[in-house]
Every structure is written in C-alpha cells, then in structure tokens.
Design an enzyme around this catalytic site. Structure first.
Site, mmCIF file in Angstrom:
data_model
loop_
_atom_site.group_PDB
_atom_site.id
_atom_site.type_symbol
_atom_site.label_atom_id
_atom_site.label_comp_id
_atom_site.label_asym_id
_atom_site.label_seq_id
_atom_site.Cartn_x
_atom_site.Cartn_y
_atom_site.Cartn_z
ATOM 1 N N PRO A 76 13.996 -121.199 17.669
ATOM 2 C CA PRO A 76 13.771 -120.240 18.566
ATOM 3 C C PRO A 76 12.715 -119.302 17.953
ATOM 4 C CG PRO A 76 15.966 -119.994 18.704
ATOM 5 C CD PRO A 76 15.962 -121.121 18.107
ATOM 6 N N GLU A 77 11.818 -119.252 18.819
ATOM 7 C CA GLU A 77 10.464 -118.663 17.903
ATOM 8 C C GLU A 77 9.638 -117.724 18.108
ATOM 9 O OE1 GLU A 77 8.360 -119.658 15.580
ATOM 10 O OE2 GLU A 77 8.738 -122.085 15.347
#
Ligand SMILES: [Zn+2]
Length: 269
Positions: A2-3
């Site tokens: 997850p960014e």
C-alpha cells in the site's frame, strides 16, 4: 505494497463510517505485527472517533486521549464490516464500533503496525518527514531549492521521505515519465521549468491513482473479497520491453538502489 494513494483511498472510504462513532472495545487475535500492538490499543474502551487523517503512508485515528497510528506494511488492509461477520485467517484486529460495524485489520505478512501516540505531531516517526505532495507546500520553488547541489539520481532523491513523503517506486517512475525527465539525471540538474513540470506530474499521478482507488487496494467494504489487488493504467512502470504509449520506442528498465526504474529514453531527457 500500500502506497500513499491506497492509504488515502482507504481513509476516504472508512471515514464516513467512523467519524463521531464510538469504539466500544477492541479484539486482538494476534498482537505480533511488525512491532507488538501498543497496550493503549489493546485496552481501548468507549472512545469517540474525532477524525481519521493521513500523514505520509500512516493512517491516523484521533481519539480524545490520543491517536491510533496504523501502517499497512506490505499487505495490511482495513475493512468496514457488519458486526457478526466471522473472522478469517490473518484478521488480526477488530475495532468494535457503536454503529454495529467493525473496523477489521487483515495482514497476511504482518509487517504492518498499530501504534499509539498521545500527540502524533511530536512522535518520532513524524518529526523526520518532509512535506506532503498534495499540499501547497510542495511546489516548484520547494522542489527547485531542495534539489540544489544534490548529486543523487532524481528518482532516488524523490523517494526520500525527508524531502517529500509518499512517492513510492511506481509513482516516481510514472511522474518522471510525465515530466519527461530521465530518472538517472542528478537531482541538482533540474531546471526551474522542470521542477514545475515534475511537481505537476507528481500531483496528477497521485490524484489519478487516488481517484482510481490506488494501484494495490483492498476493497474496504467487500465482505468476502480477499485483499484484491488491481493495477491502474501505468505508462512505464512494469512495461520494460514494451512500446512507449507516447512515441513507440521501447521502455527500458534499470536498477537504482535495488529498485526497478522504468523509462523511455526517447521521451525523457
Ligand atoms: Zn517514449
């Protein structure tokens, strides 16, 4: 992994279900994430949720006595579910909410973290961080001034959280493609005009990704969906050996600090 866009999409998705609701209690099935879950979270009862915020790739849940700080690690995922839904494998944490919902944290690889801070702004993790890319503070002047004299390749430099947060490997390659800048160039070689183009490209790439739900998002409302990963339309990332969408030359890949960098030598200078 997850960014920033995934964390922001999650924040926007869960916020309406949490704000002004009360956390009645927590259920911890496995306290061993990257670090042990903070004791304050284990013993939470009857606390109203004042806000749901994001700083860099951290999700912040504000309560009257402090902040829950969530980092999703490699594979963390939050879902809002109706109460009574059976927990599955890797569902490590439930926050039981007063509106008959559960905020459930799933993390197969357990590199995520649930930490507690009385005040997140003077928390050690946050004091080191650079500006947020989607704020006014991140502008062409900031990028130009910060890059003066820097002899680091621009792509690696952009990924340094002390300069600007949340520009992960995918977004660094994509933004440089849009700004037509070669990733191997030194940060200090950016012109004022290129700084302007790059800031716009970064903001556009991140906002587009948030709009599309991030590139690697778990569906935060899907009841039985596994953390479903999907890919937005990427211009260069992961496309080595394929034709550039803009000029039909071949996209190249090089390693920079052990991370893959994708670019078009014809479009980027
Ligand atoms: Zn090209």
């Amino acid at each position: 992994m997850p960014e920033l866009p995934e964390v922001e999409t999650t924040r926007r998705g869960i916020e309406p279900y949490l704000i002004n609701q009360t956390i009645l209690y927590t259920i911890i099935r496995n306290p061993h994430l990257r670090w042990p879950i903070s004791n304050e979270i284990l013993s939470l009862t009857n606390q109203i949720i004042l806000s749901v915020q994001r700083r860099a790739k951290y999700l912040l849940i504000e309560l009257p006595t402090g902040w829950i700080i969530v980092h999703f690690g490699m594979s963390g995922c939050l879902k809002v579910l109706p109460q009574g839904v059976m927990a599955k494998k890797h569902d490590h944490i439930d926050l039981i909410i007063s509106n008959n919902k559960i905020l459930r944290y799933n993390d197969p690889r357990r590199f995520g973290a649930w930490l507690w801070a009385e005040n997140f702004t003077n928390c050690r993790i946050f004091t080191q961080l650079g500006v947020e890319p989607l704020t006014m503070e991140f502008n062409k002047h900031y990028l130009f001034e910060k890059s003066r004299g820097k002899r680091t390749p621009i792509k690696s430099w952009l990924m340094n959280n002390k300069i600007v947060v949340g520009i992960g490997n995918i977004y660094a390659s994509e933004s440089l493609f849009f700004a037509k800048i070669l990733p191997e160039r030194l940060a200090g070689s950016l012109t004022k005009n290129e700084s302007n183009l790059l800031v716009s490209a970064i903001k556009t790439v991140l906002l587009d990704s948030i709009e599309q739900g991030g590139t690697t998002l778990c569906n935060f409302l899907q009841l039985d969906g596994k953390p479903g990963y999907f890919t937005q339309q990427l211009q260069v990332y992961g496309r080595a050996g394929k034709y550039c969408y803009r000029c039909t030359h071949i996209i190249e890949m090089v390693k920079q600090r052990q991370r893959s960098t994708f670019f078009c030598r014809h479009c980027q200078h």
